[in-house]
Design an enzyme around this catalytic site. Structure first.
Site, PDB file in Angstrom:
ATOM      1  N   ASP A   1     -57.973 103.534   9.264  1.00  0.00           N
ATOM      2  CA  ASP A   1     -58.898 102.800  10.106  1.00  0.00           C
ATOM      3  C   ASP A   1     -58.137 101.675  10.801  1.00  0.00           C
ATOM      4  OD1 ASP A   1     -61.516 101.672  11.013  1.00  0.00           O
ATOM      5  OD2 ASP A   1     -60.906 100.053   9.664  1.00  0.00           O
TER       6      ASP A   1
ATOM      7  N   ASP B   1     -57.643 103.054  22.661  1.00  0.00           N
ATOM      8  CA  ASP B   1     -58.120 104.304  23.264  1.00  0.00           C
ATOM      9  C   ASP B   1     -59.087 104.949  22.281  1.00  0.00           C
ATOM     10  OD1 ASP B   1     -58.407 106.455  24.969  1.00  0.00           O
ATOM     11  OD2 ASP B   1     -56.621 107.485  24.226  1.00  0.00           O
TER      12      ASP B   1
ATOM     13  N   ASP C   1     -66.512 105.884  22.266  1.00  0.00           N
ATOM     14  CA  ASP C   1     -67.504 104.850  22.528  1.00  0.00           C
ATOM     15  C   ASP C   1     -68.168 104.380  21.234  1.00  0.00           C
ATOM     16  OD1 ASP C   1     -66.967 104.980  25.208  1.00  0.00           O
ATOM     17  OD2 ASP C   1     -68.599 106.359  25.665  1.00  0.00           O
TER      18      ASP C   1
END
Length: 298
Positions: free
Chosen positions: A140, A158, A161
């Site tokens: 993560d 990058d 959403d």
């Protein structure tokens, strides 16, 4: 999704985009998301995550050059780079064009998607996963950045959403951007993909812009039209130490020449167009005031 059918992408509940398929190349259901690689008639090979197009062979260079090079060229000597997400490897491809780069740390949570892209999207990464300057971390990104003592000259986000329950949800909050700023070296810059900014622009870009502005002085929005997305796509750039002003075109041209970059989409003229925001765009962005916090809904 079966061959000889149509793939329907739903950007919003009220709009749909249709793409005729040639074949299903690969698919994976990971602990985090549904990933598919498909071949289409109009745009060639595509990576699709949770039903949304991430990139397509015909125009991925537009998205990736727009995401990477404005920030990399604004920094005088980007040596240490952090990429959050970027599973296709195309962000790495663009980063490694810059001769000053000594190390790129790519942190992606989904090992299976990275492996899928590495196997089936060679035109995207062009061997970047094998570059000795790469350190690939499966983790993560927020947890990694919260714990690492490293500092980076440029940080590139990058990410998918920030949908509710998605793996990127907590990578768009004010608290996350505080971590990002703390991990930037002096003079460091950060950039992130920041959603649809077309005529029917949702609140998403404005919320991301406002949230970044809670942590960084005067971030800047810019945009590029991505044909396979059927819309303009937004990005937000910010600097650790100062407000971002306009970047002189001669500086961009000079650094492109000095670094011997051979790009298909981006140059000084393109830069000026991307950062020249229309009145309606600025008005729509100004109307939104919400900020994304760890404990708030997306």
């Amino acid at each position: 999704m079966r061959p000889s059918e149509w793939f329907c992408e739903w950007p919003t509940p009220a709009t749909a985009h249709l793409f005729r398929l040639r074949q299903m190349v690969a698919t994976a259901r990971t602990p985090y998301q549904q990933a598919q690689i498909v071949d289409t008639d109009a745009y060639g090979r595509m990576l699709v995550i949770d039903g949304q197009i991430q990139s397509a062979a015909a125009d991925e260079y537009i998205y990736h050059e727009a995401l990477v090079h404005p920030t990399m060229l604004l920094h005088p000597a980007p040596r240490r780079i952090l990429v959050a997400g970027g599973g296709e490897g195309a962000v790495l491809r663009e980063i490694f064009r810059h001769p000053a780069v000594e190390q790129a740390v790519m942190v992606d949570i989904d090992r299976e998607v990275v492996a899928l892209c590495r196997a089936h999207l060679s035109d995207w990464h062009q061997g970047s996963f094998d570059d000795p300057r790469l350190e690939l971390v499966i983790a993560d990104a927020r947890g990694y950045l919260a714990e690492t003592p490293r500092r980076f000259d440029v940080m590139i986000m990058d990410l998918c959403d920030p949908c509710e329950g998605g793996p990127a949800r907590n990578l768009f909050t004010r608290q996350f951007y505080e971590i990002v700023r703390a991990r930037l070296a002096p003079g460091g810059l950060a950039v992130l993909q920041a959603g649809d900014v077309g005529v029917s622009m949702s609140e998403s870009h404005a919320v991301i812009f406002n949230t970044v502005g809670q942590v960084f002085a005067q971030p800047r929005s810019y945009r590029a039209f991505i044909p396979s997305y059927c819309t303009e796509w937004g990005f937000v750039m910010a600097a650790r130490d100062a407000a971002l002003g306009a970047c002189p075109p001669d500086l961009i041209s000079r650094r492109i020449a000095e670094r011997r970059l051979h790009l298909r989409f981006y140059d000084a003229e393109t830069h000026a167009a991307m950062f020249a925001l229309s009145k309606d765009f600025r008005c729509r962005r100004a109307r939104a005031s919400r900020v994304l916090l760890d404990d708030s809904a997306p």
